[in-house]
Motif scaffolding. Structure first.
Motif, PDB file in Angstrom:
ATOM      1  N   ASP A  64       0.855  -1.203   0.000  1.00  0.00           N
ATOM      2  CA  ASP A  64       0.000   0.000   0.000  1.00  0.00           C
ATOM      3  C   ASP A  64       0.886   1.247   0.000  1.00  0.00           C
ATOM      4  O   ASP A  64       1.517   1.570   0.998  1.00  0.00           O
ATOM      5  CB  ASP A  64      -0.905  -0.022   1.241  1.00  0.00           C
ATOM      6  N   TRP A  65       0.957   1.920  -1.135  1.00  0.00           N
ATOM      7  CA  TRP A  65       1.830   3.077  -1.286  1.00  0.00           C
ATOM      8  C   TRP A  65       1.086   4.400  -1.126  1.00  0.00           C
ATOM      9  O   TRP A  65       1.635   5.461  -1.413  1.00  0.00           O
ATOM     10  CB  TRP A  65       2.493   3.068  -2.679  1.00  0.00           C
ATOM     11  N   SER A  66      -0.187   4.348  -0.657  1.00  0.00           N
ATOM     12  CA  SER A  66      -0.999   5.575  -0.655  1.00  0.00           C
ATOM     13  C   SER A  66      -0.375   6.682   0.196  1.00  0.00           C
ATOM     14  O   SER A  66      -0.580   7.863  -0.068  1.00  0.00           O
ATOM     15  CB  SER A  66      -2.430   5.267  -0.185  1.00  0.00           C
ATOM     16  N   ARG A  67       0.434   6.294   1.206  1.00  0.00           N
ATOM     17  CA  ARG A  67       1.087   7.315   2.048  1.00  0.00           C
ATOM     18  C   ARG A  67       2.029   8.209   1.235  1.00  0.00           C
ATOM     19  O   ARG A  67       2.375   9.314   1.669  1.00  0.00           O
ATOM     20  CB  ARG A  67       1.853   6.649   3.191  1.00  0.00           C
ATOM     21  N   CYS A  68       2.468   7.727   0.061  1.00  0.00           N
ATOM     22  CA  CYS A  68       3.416   8.504  -0.756  1.00  0.00           C
ATOM     23  C   CYS A  68       2.719   9.507  -1.662  1.00  0.00           C
ATOM     24  O   CYS A  68       3.377  10.342  -2.290  1.00  0.00           O
ATOM     25  CB  CYS A  68       4.264   7.567  -1.609  1.00  0.00           C
ATOM     26  N   ARG A  69       1.382   9.433  -1.740  1.00  0.00           N
ATOM     27  CA  ARG A  69       0.649  10.280  -2.695  1.00  0.00           C
ATOM     28  C   ARG A  69       0.766  11.759  -2.358  1.00  0.00           C
ATOM     29  O   ARG A  69       0.707  12.616  -3.232  1.00  0.00           O
ATOM     30  CB  ARG A  69      -0.831   9.891  -2.714  1.00  0.00           C
TER      31      ARG A  69
ATOM     32  N   LEU B 163       4.227   3.774  -8.439  1.00  0.00           N
ATOM     33  CA  LEU B 163       3.675   4.692  -9.456  1.00  0.00           C
ATOM     34  C   LEU B 163       4.296   6.091  -9.313  1.00  0.00           C
ATOM     35  O   LEU B 163       5.524   6.183  -9.262  1.00  0.00           O
ATOM     36  CB  LEU B 163       2.142   4.709  -9.384  1.00  0.00           C
ATOM     37  N   ALA B 164       3.496   7.171  -9.277  1.00  0.00           N
ATOM     38  CA  ALA B 164       4.070   8.523  -9.242  1.00  0.00           C
ATOM     39  C   ALA B 164       4.117   9.034  -7.813  1.00  0.00           C
ATOM     40  O   ALA B 164       3.077   9.282  -7.198  1.00  0.00           O
ATOM     41  CB  ALA B 164       3.236   9.467 -10.104  1.00  0.00           C
ATOM     42  N   ALA B 165       5.333   9.194  -7.278  1.00  0.00           N
ATOM     43  CA  ALA B 165       5.489   9.743  -5.929  1.00  0.00           C
ATOM     44  C   ALA B 165       5.991  11.171  -6.046  1.00  0.00           C
ATOM     45  O   ALA B 165       7.126  11.403  -6.467  1.00  0.00           O
ATOM     46  CB  ALA B 165       6.471   8.882  -5.129  1.00  0.00           C
ATOM     47  N   PRO B 166       5.145  12.168  -5.694  1.00  0.00           N
ATOM     48  CA  PRO B 166       5.586  13.560  -5.810  1.00  0.00           C
ATOM     49  C   PRO B 166       6.682  13.880  -4.794  1.00  0.00           C
ATOM     50  O   PRO B 166       6.597  13.462  -3.637  1.00  0.00           O
ATOM     51  CB  PRO B 166       4.314  14.367  -5.515  1.00  0.00           C
ATOM     52  N   ILE B 167       7.687  14.606  -5.247  1.00  0.00           N
ATOM     53  CA  ILE B 167       8.772  15.015  -4.348  1.00  0.00           C
ATOM     54  C   ILE B 167       8.318  16.275  -3.611  1.00  0.00           C
ATOM     55  O   ILE B 167       8.114  17.322  -4.222  1.00  0.00           O
ATOM     56  CB  ILE B 167      10.080  15.286  -5.126  1.00  0.00           C
ATOM     57  N   ALA B 168       8.136  16.163  -2.285  1.00  0.00           N
ATOM     58  CA  ALA B 168       7.688  17.305  -1.477  1.00  0.00           C
ATOM     59  C   ALA B 168       8.880  18.060  -0.907  1.00  0.00           C
ATOM     60  O   ALA B 168       8.766  19.223  -0.533  1.00  0.00           O
ATOM     61  CB  ALA B 168       6.782  16.827  -0.349  1.00  0.00           C
ATOM     62  N   ARG B 169      10.013  17.347  -0.797  1.00  0.00           N
ATOM     63  CA  ARG B 169      11.214  17.985  -0.266  1.00  0.00           C
ATOM     64  C   ARG B 169      12.422  17.340  -0.935  1.00  0.00           C
ATOM     65  O   ARG B 169      12.511  16.114  -1.012  1.00  0.00           O
ATOM     66  CB  ARG B 169      11.276  17.794   1.263  1.00  0.00           C
ATOM     67  N   LEU B 170      13.328  18.178  -1.451  1.00  0.00           N
ATOM     68  CA  LEU B 170      14.588  17.679  -2.010  1.00  0.00           C
ATOM     69  C   LEU B 170      15.701  18.283  -1.160  1.00  0.00           C
ATOM     70  O   LEU B 170      15.923  19.500  -1.194  1.00  0.00           O
ATOM     71  CB  LEU B 170      14.744  18.083  -3.483  1.00  0.00           C
ATOM     72  N   ASP B 171      16.378  17.442  -0.386  1.00  0.00           N
ATOM     73  CA  ASP B 171      17.319  17.905   0.638  1.00  0.00           C
ATOM     74  C   ASP B 171      16.600  18.952   1.506  1.00  0.00           C
ATOM     75  O   ASP B 171      15.618  18.609   2.143  1.00  0.00           O
ATOM     76  CB  ASP B 171      18.621  18.424  -0.004  1.00  0.00           C
TER      77      ASP B 171
END
Lengths: 302, 302
Positions: free
Chosen positions: A135-140, A268-276
């Motif tokens: 279940d990857w929904s936490r990554c949405r 699937l598509a995991a949006p990047i909310a923070r990069l470093d």
């Protein structure tokens, strides 16, 4: 009592004896195995050297997405590590047999594995393993990503095929160690960076970056795995009239994007909310669209 | 009928349930397995990710050489990939049990394998595999070696532990691909070179170079595996009054050496007779001495 959100059905194992041509003994090219019983010899080169190639295929409502591109990439990986030529027809049938044998679930993860086989045998070991998707929904809603040095520069892999650029091998110890390093730093995932300062890919994913109407991913010849997911996404975006391109990007260019994602066949598509240390905007609408594309359920996508 | 030079005895498998502490069910910490029957689940992380560590130990006339250094290096590898701490006492006992269970042969090769175990279990899978050593006598007169780019520069690994410098993992696909490239070029083995131009190590061996009374190997902090063989050799050379050192060398410096070898626990000392296009002198007397050291049979060596 609450039900778990993802029902746990038993995994399915299909053993593929005909992965590299018809079995010499005339037996059927694949057969159902028992996923919970030992199957591999300790002298299989996958166990002694991590010597094999693989693909992970997402199956949504019973339909595998990008089956042919995945199997073609598997064949290319096998070629790069000089395994015998694969019989993709048999492998496709075996994947279907695994899907058919599994209880119907909304999301199934199917792994196709081909190893160099038992030492000295010269015959690959191959199997299909199908199980209910994690279940990857936490990554949405967005993941935190750290950049980590991959140790390689972008021009290096091209003239050095023994470094196996573009081959999806079972030697993933560095990818797994990098993922643990991300967790140690309080993040969810990694964006590998080359020694010459360019973003490459995640340990198990492909980078997608949006600047306005222009969508960019890493060029495959920088030594990354040619993504099956990105091909589907680019097809839809191109049809929308957007500009899609393969171009090297620095971490600063990704951090200043309108939005960015890590794409893969199962998460699937995991949006990047923070990069470093930089926050990025999470575009829920676009993320939903990309997920629909990667599930093979977007109008006009494969 | 002629007898084969190396008698073929059945390999021995010892299953080590107590590799990372006593088994929870109170059972014995190791037991004899059946080497010719399937033992590993397809969901073991060694089969899905090449995720494990190992050592190869030479056993000569029944005596394992450098057992403690090998097991300590295994423990260090396990630590680097964040496996549970290993119980080296149990592993040493299991190695001895494998030697005892094997038919007595002059040269035995014992592999100690520890994987991250079945996905989600959190318990390593570990086994010992003992078999009659391959006949490496053809390498005694000299091997042809090609230099191949390893893609990494010598300063890179130190600040990037996720690249696993110094860890002997089961992700050996690149090492195996490099060895195939050497064969394709008409050679026997590879000497990896860093992108900044220094000799590193072979895919499964350590470099030893002689210039007069000075003997040199690659510094471990250049990202190579700290050799167990080189430690034994340096101990003997130091006792002889020779100068031993860890220092970076270019391929030209190796090619102009009085002699050079690739050292490993099973093939022992393989003299380099050719490095790319340069012929090197093969010193049969020194080679015999080194082999004797690596067999643990040289007077004064361990």
């Amino acid at each position: 009592m609450t039900q778990p959100s993802t029902p746990a059905h038993s995994p399915v194992l299909v053993w593929v004896m005909g992965a590299a041509g018809a079995p010499a003994d005339g037996s059927e090219p694949f057969r159902l195995g028992k996923a919970d019983e030992p199957q591999l010899l300790v002298t299989d080169l996958v166990a002694t050297r991590g010597d094999g190639v693989f693909e992970t295929i997402g199956v949504f409502d019973g339909t595998p997405v990008n089956l042919d591109p995945h199997l073609r990439r598997l064949a290319r990986s096998a070629e790069l590590v000089e395994l015998p030529a694969l019989d993709l027809t048999v492998l496709a049938q075996a994947v279907q047999a695994a899907i058919d044998a599994h209880a119907p679930v909304p999301e199934l993860t199917v792994r196709v594995m081909v190893t160099r086989g038992v030492e000295g045998s010269g015959t690959p070991t191959a199997w299909i393993h199908a199980r209910t998707a994690e279940d990857w929904s936490r990554c949405r809603e967005g993941i935190a990503v750290v950049t980590l040095d991959r140790g390689l520069s972008t021009p290096v892999p091209r003239p050095s095929p023994w470094l196996l650029p573009g081959a999806k091998t079972l030697s993933y110890a560095v990818n797994m160690a990098a993922t643990r390093e991300a967790v140690r730093r309080g993040a969810d995932d990694v964006l590998f960076v080359s020694t010459d300062g360019y973003c490459l890919e995640g340990p198990t994913s492909t980078l997608l970056v949006q600047h306005g109407d222009t969508w960019t991913t890493t060029p495959a010849d920088a030594g990354v795995l040619p993504g099956t997911s990105i091909a589907s996404v680019f097809e839809v975006l191109r049809a929308e009239g957007a500009t899609v391109r393969e171009e090297l990007m620095t971490p600063d260019q990704v951090a200043s994007a309108d939005a960015a994602w890590l794409l893969s066949s199962s998460r699937l598509a995991a949006p990047i909310a923070r990069l470093d240390d930089t926050r990025l905007t999470v575009d829920a609408h676009r993320t939903a669209q990309l997920i629909s594309v990667l599930k093979g359920q977007y109008p006009g996508s494969r």
